[in-house]
Design an enzyme around this catalytic site. Sequence first.
Site, short mmCIF file in Angstrom:
data_model
loop_
_atom_site.label_atom_id
_atom_site.label_comp_id
_atom_site.label_asym_id
_atom_site.label_seq_id
_atom_site.Cartn_x
_atom_site.Cartn_y
_atom_site.Cartn_z
N PRO A 102 0.83 -1.21 0.00
CA PRO A 102 0.00 0.00 0.00
C PRO A 102 0.86 1.25 0.00
O PRO A 102 1.97 1.24 0.53
CB PRO A 102 -0.80 -0.11 1.31
CG PRO A 102 -0.03 -1.06 2.17
CD PRO A 102 0.73 -1.98 1.25
N ALA A 105 2.28 4.24 3.48
CA ALA A 105 2.16 3.35 4.64
C ALA A 105 3.52 3.01 5.25
O ALA A 105 3.62 2.17 6.13
CB ALA A 105 1.45 2.07 4.22
N GLY A 106 4.59 3.63 4.75
CA GLY A 106 5.92 3.39 5.33
C GLY A 106 6.66 2.23 4.71
O GLY A 106 7.73 1.85 5.19
N LEU A 107 6.13 1.66 3.62
CA LEU A 107 6.78 0.50 3.02
C LEU A 107 7.57 0.85 1.75
O LEU A 107 7.97 -0.02 0.99
CB LEU A 107 5.74 -0.60 2.71
CG LEU A 107 4.97 -1.11 3.94
CD1 LEU A 107 3.99 -2.22 3.53
CD2 LEU A 107 5.92 -1.64 5.02
N GLY A 108 7.77 2.13 1.53
CA GLY A 108 8.65 2.56 0.44
C GLY A 108 8.08 2.33 -0.94
O GLY A 108 8.84 2.21 -1.92
N SER A 109 6.76 2.32 -1.04
CA SER A 109 6.13 2.03 -2.33
C SER A 109 6.50 3.06 -3.40
O SER A 109 6.82 2.70 -4.54
CB SER A 109 4.62 1.95 -2.10
OG SER A 109 3.94 2.00 -3.29
N SER A 110 6.51 4.36 -3.06
CA SER A 110 6.77 5.38 -4.09
C SER A 110 8.19 5.27 -4.63
O SER A 110 8.42 5.37 -5.83
CB SER A 110 6.48 6.79 -3.56
OG SER A 110 7.36 7.14 -2.53
N ALA A 111 9.17 5.02 -3.75
CA ALA A 111 10.56 4.89 -4.24
C ALA A 111 10.71 3.62 -5.07
O ALA A 111 11.41 3.62 -6.09
CB ALA A 111 11.53 4.88 -3.06
N ASP A 153 14.87 5.39 1.17
CA ASP A 153 13.97 4.52 0.39
C ASP A 153 14.54 4.23 -0.99
O ASP A 153 14.55 3.09 -1.45
CB ASP A 153 12.58 5.17 0.24
CG ASP A 153 11.79 5.16 1.53
OD1 ASP A 153 12.40 4.89 2.58
OD2 ASP A 153 10.58 5.41 1.49
#
Length: 317
Positions: A102, A105-111, A153
């Site tokens: 997601p 949410a802190g999981l680095g999805s955008s990078a 990230d």
Amino acid sequence: MKEKAVASAPGKVILFGEHFVVSGYPAIVTAIKMRAKATLTPRHDKFMIKSGQTSAVWNSNGEQIYPSTATPFQPLFNMASRIMEDFGISSFFNAEIHSESPGAAGLGSSAAVSVALAKALASLYNIDMSIESVIHYSMLAEKEFHGRPSGIDSHITAIGGTLLYNGPGKYQNLKLDKHPEILIVYTGIKRKTSKMVSYVQNLSAERPDEFTQLTEIYSELYKKAVEALKSNDLILLGRLMTVNHLLLKCLGLSNTVVENVVETLLEKGAYGAKITGAGGGGCVIAVGDDELAKHLSGHFPSCWKSETGCKGVSEEA
Ligand code: PMV
């Protein structure tokens, strides 16, 4: 030019040191198995970026012609335009993006998305792009997304593994005999990293003595965490994670939802649990024994077990 190029890059969790890393302290970050994928195909007259049901289209002058309102794809388009300009490419593409984790949410999805897209562009146009350049381009997009990213990230998603990260270009690959498995619980609360970072930076300027005390505790914690990872001591690792969580809580980054998740994880036998990423929602991570996930069944709607130390960006067939 190829007919198609596909690249994927991993999401991440920060095991220790979010926010402290923005103030110049080292953090420990690891790549997880959830990946973002970019699939590129050439087209004749326009650029399109699409993810699920959402898409955006730009003309040859780089003007967005669809939709009429701003979309989250603009930083990705700007990054792609910059790559094409720097490498002297005039061409058009369709980019299809898919992320397993997601966003916000802190999981680095955008990078992970920007790194996968940069790598796929390099592949489509046969550009020999170094990993440092991939990171550089991803950070341009991250700056637009998040304002003032530490770069953590972009580095982890490009390089993979587990990194001791201390600023752009300043990192060490932490070689481990065994990478711990972690549990990731999504609180369901999306938040803006840039807002959380400004909040902590303002706090550190307004209350420098308190902030310095927390950084001193963090510095000790960091050294112990590196040792706990090297010796695969999950019980110690968990305890240190909980202490890191308390530091983030002192900085005002927790809330009742996050605290409920952390408490439930600890009650159900986790060795330790903490916020990962900017805080204020997003995800909580935990370590525990093999039974932990079973004890949690039914407690959280979104909970994943993940390997850590996963591979960085890669081209796919
Ligand atoms: O975007 P997030 O939630 O993964 O947060 C990144 C970690 C921070 O330290 C809060 C910001 C940064 O750029 O390092």
